[in-house]
Design an enzyme around this catalytic site. Structure first.
Site, short mmCIF file in Angstrom:
data_model
loop_
_atom_site.label_atom_id
_atom_site.label_comp_id
_atom_site.label_asym_id
_atom_site.label_seq_id
_atom_site.Cartn_x
_atom_site.Cartn_y
_atom_site.Cartn_z
N ARG A 1 41.24 75.03 63.51
CA ARG A 1 42.38 75.77 63.36
C ARG A 1 42.51 74.44 63.54
NH1 ARG A 1 45.87 76.70 67.90
NH2 ARG A 1 48.31 77.37 66.94
N HIS B 1 45.65 73.42 59.96
CA HIS B 1 47.28 73.07 60.81
C HIS B 1 47.56 71.62 59.97
CE1 HIS B 1 48.23 75.15 64.68
NE2 HIS B 1 48.11 75.77 63.84
N ASN C 1 50.92 73.33 70.62
CA ASN C 1 50.01 72.32 70.04
C ASN C 1 49.03 72.52 71.53
OD1 ASN C 1 51.53 72.83 72.83
ND2 ASN C 1 52.52 70.54 72.52
N HIS D 1 39.83 83.72 63.26
CA HIS D 1 40.43 84.06 64.13
C HIS D 1 39.19 85.19 64.73
CE1 HIS D 1 44.67 83.90 63.47
NE2 HIS D 1 44.55 82.66 64.17
C1 HEM Z 1 48.24 83.70 59.17
C2 HEM Z 1 48.14 82.94 59.52
C3 HEM Z 1 48.28 82.26 61.11
C4 HEM Z 1 48.84 82.39 62.04
C5 HEM Z 1 50.10 83.05 61.99
C6 HEM Z 1 48.02 81.85 63.49
C7 HEM Z 1 48.38 81.83 64.70
C8 HEM Z 1 47.39 81.31 65.51
C9 HEM Z 1 47.92 81.49 66.39
C10 HEM Z 1 49.06 81.63 67.24
C11 HEM Z 1 46.67 81.06 67.70
C12 HEM Z 1 46.63 80.49 68.72
C13 HEM Z 1 46.95 79.43 69.79
C14 HEM Z 1 47.05 80.03 70.93
O1 HEM Z 1 48.17 80.85 71.23
O2 HEM Z 1 47.17 79.04 71.62
C15 HEM Z 1 45.82 80.72 66.78
C16 HEM Z 1 44.11 79.83 66.99
C17 HEM Z 1 43.54 79.85 66.23
N1 HEM Z 1 43.74 80.71 65.02
FE1 HEM Z 1 45.07 81.25 63.95
N2 HEM Z 1 46.89 81.60 62.76
C18 HEM Z 1 46.41 81.64 61.14
C19 HEM Z 1 45.61 81.54 60.09
C20 HEM Z 1 44.46 80.09 60.38
C21 HEM Z 1 44.21 80.19 59.84
C22 HEM Z 1 43.97 79.75 57.77
C23 HEM Z 1 42.79 79.57 60.57
C24 HEM Z 1 41.58 79.08 59.42
C25 HEM Z 1 40.63 79.67 58.88
C26 HEM Z 1 42.65 79.39 62.11
C27 HEM Z 1 42.37 79.34 62.99
C28 HEM Z 1 42.79 79.67 64.87
C29 HEM Z 1 41.24 79.76 65.14
C30 HEM Z 1 39.48 78.81 64.79
C31 HEM Z 1 42.36 79.64 66.18
C32 HEM Z 1 41.66 79.55 67.97
C33 HEM Z 1 42.09 77.96 68.40
C34 HEM Z 1 41.52 77.70 69.65
O3 HEM Z 1 40.23 78.80 70.34
O4 HEM Z 1 41.04 76.78 70.35
N3 HEM Z 1 44.55 80.48 61.91
N4 HEM Z 1 46.37 81.03 65.24
C1 LIG Z 2 53.83 70.85 73.31
O1 LIG Z 2 55.18 71.27 72.77
C2 LIG Z 2 55.96 71.60 73.67
C3 LIG Z 2 56.74 72.02 73.34
O2 LIG Z 2 57.46 71.32 71.89
C4 LIG Z 2 56.50 69.74 74.59
O3 LIG Z 2 57.09 69.91 75.49
C5 LIG Z 2 54.96 69.73 75.80
O4 LIG Z 2 54.83 68.34 76.23
C6 LIG Z 2 53.82 69.37 74.74
N1 LIG Z 2 52.43 69.15 75.23
C7 LIG Z 2 51.58 68.19 74.47
C8 LIG Z 2 50.53 68.14 75.29
O5 LIG Z 2 51.72 67.22 73.73
#
Ligand code: HEM
Ligand SMILES: *[C@@H]1O[C@H](CO)[C@@H](O)[C@H](O)[C@H]1NC(C)=O
Ligand SMILES: *[C@@H]1O[C@H](CO)[C@@H](O)[C@H](O)[C@H]1NC(C)=O
Ligand SMILES: *[C@@H]1O[C@H](CO)[C@@H](O)[C@H](O)[C@H]1NC(C)=O
Length: 316
Positions: free
Chosen positions: A59, A63, A91, A188
């Site tokens: 991820r 990003h 973040n 995902h």
């Molecule tokens: C298509 C658009 C994408 C959206 C809207 C998106 C959105 C998100 C969101 C909202 C999360 C969860 C964040 C949280 O709530 O903690 C997430 C997690 C993740 N995303 Fe995406 N993502 C996208 C594309 C991708 C791509 C292209 C990759 C890598 C090839 C990716 C890899 C991951 C991984 C591995 C996680 C899990 C992170 C963790 O467990 O530490 N995502 N993503």
């Molecule tokens: C993550 O982002 C939120 C919203 O901008 C902020 O309030 C928070 O301090 C950030 N957390 C860390 C660990 O940087």
């Protein structure tokens, strides 16, 4: 006058930072021949101690590449007047930055000032996928590190609430196609999401439906039990799939069952072209892995930086 000066200086910056550093497979063959094994060792050590590391590194690389190109802008720390990307809104699940620090330290000991943090992150993401049981690929190298990281620019990342046309636009702005969108969303298959990323699908969805009707009812019920309406549980959420540390094609099977977490995942069924790909990847893991490799190399070849950082958290 000031406007002209600003224009000139931005033109100079533009000229001084070539858009796209030429990448090659053998970039460090002469200057740091062991860079790949050094990075792999650092990632291996971290993954042995913590199975959530691969998801974090993949991820982080995504990003990085989606903001200012793959220039390690995601790794920079905030300084006095500047809040960096890593401290911006999405973040919460960016973590495991220490893995890149460890890899960089080991690389610097061997070949100081030669290997960019952006390349280290691209290599680490590849190693992470391999260690999670996914495919391997040759990483083109030669990225440079950027000097700018702004929390406000994390708004440029696609949102989990995006529909298919918004996703298409976000990817095409970076030279990535609908095929790339479907294949890369397969990232995902790894990791975890906090409730906030799918909360709007399971409570007060819209005026007629409390729950997003594209979501399988029993799946929605299970999510609601971990993410109640008034959710104050810190770090509550759900795994991306039932095998969150294994890189496989389960993600696509889940989409077809209405068991994906985000609207942006489910949205892949709304265009016939993307829906066909989801079905194809759900049926054939091999087809998915091949497509993923192809697309992740494309994503990781979006370049943008201009220096080789000494410390991945601070500009030189
Ligand atoms: C298509 C658009 C994408 C959206 C809207 C998106 C959105 C998100 C969101 C909202 C999360 C969860 C964040 C949280 O709530 O903690 C997430 C997690 C993740 N995303 Fe995406 N993502 C996208 C594309 C991708 C791509 C292209 C990759 C890598 C090839 C990716 C890899 C991951 C991984 C591995 C996680 C899990 C992170 C963790 O467990 O530490 N995502 N993503
Ligand atoms: C993550 O982002 C939120 C919203 O901008 C902020 O309030 C928070 O301090 C950030 N957390 C860390 C660990 O940087
Ligand atoms: C996606 O959302 C945008 C912005 O809300 C809207 O204009 C567009 O019509 C939507 N597209 C689809 C396919 O739903
Ligand atoms: C709520 O969402 C469903 C499914 O997307 C849709 O069919 C319905 O028209 C929406 N209702 C309102 C009031 O927007």
């Amino acid at each position: 006058m000031a406007a002209i000066a600003a224009l000139l200086s931005s033109l100079l910056i533009f000229l001084a930072s070539p858009l796209g550093n030429a990448l090659s497979w053998n970039y460090y063959d002469k200057t740091c021949p062991d860079v790949e094994s050094i990075v792999t060792n650092a990632v291996k050590q971290a993954v042995m101690a913590d199975k959530t590391v691969p998801a974090a590194l993949l991820r982080m690389h995504f990003h990085d590449c989606f903001i200012r190109g793959c220039d390690a802008s995601v790794l920079l720390n905030s300084v006095n007047k500047n809040t960096a990307e890593k401290d911006g809104p999405p973040n919460a699940s960016l973590h495991a930055f220490y893995v890149i620090d460890n890899a960089k330290k080991a690389v610097e000991a061997m070949c100081p000032g030669v290997v960019s943090c952006a390349d280290i992150l691209a290599l680490a993401a590849r190693d992470a996928v391999v260690l999670a049981g996914g495919p391997t690929w040759e990483v083109p190298k030669g990225r440079k590190d950027g000097r700018i990281s702004r929390a406000t620019e994390t708004r440029q990342l696609p949102s989990p609430a995006f529909n298919i046309s918004q996703l298409k636009q976000s990817f095409s702005q970076r030279g990535l196609s609908l095929d790339d969108l479907v294949a890369l969303s397969g990232g995902h298959t790894l990791g975890f999401s906090h409730c906030s990323s799918f909360q709007s699908r399971i409570h007060n969805f819209n005026a007629t439906h409390d729950i997003d009707p594209t979501m399988h009812p029993s799946f929605a019920a299970s999510l609601r039990s971990v993410c109640p309406k008034k959710n104050n549980v810190k770090n509550a959420g759900a795994n991306m799939d039932p095998s969150p540390t294994t890189f496989d094609n389960t993600y696509y099977k889940l989409i077809l069952q209405g068991r994906s977490l985000f609207s942006s995942d489910q949205a892949l069924l709304t265009f016939p072209k993307t829906k066909n790909l989801v079905s194809k990847f759900a049926t054939s893991k091999e087809t998915f892995l091949e497509a993923f490799v192809n697309s992740v190399i494309k994503m990781s070849s979006i370049t943008g930086g201009q220096e080789i950082r000494k410390d991945c958290r601070v500009v030189n």
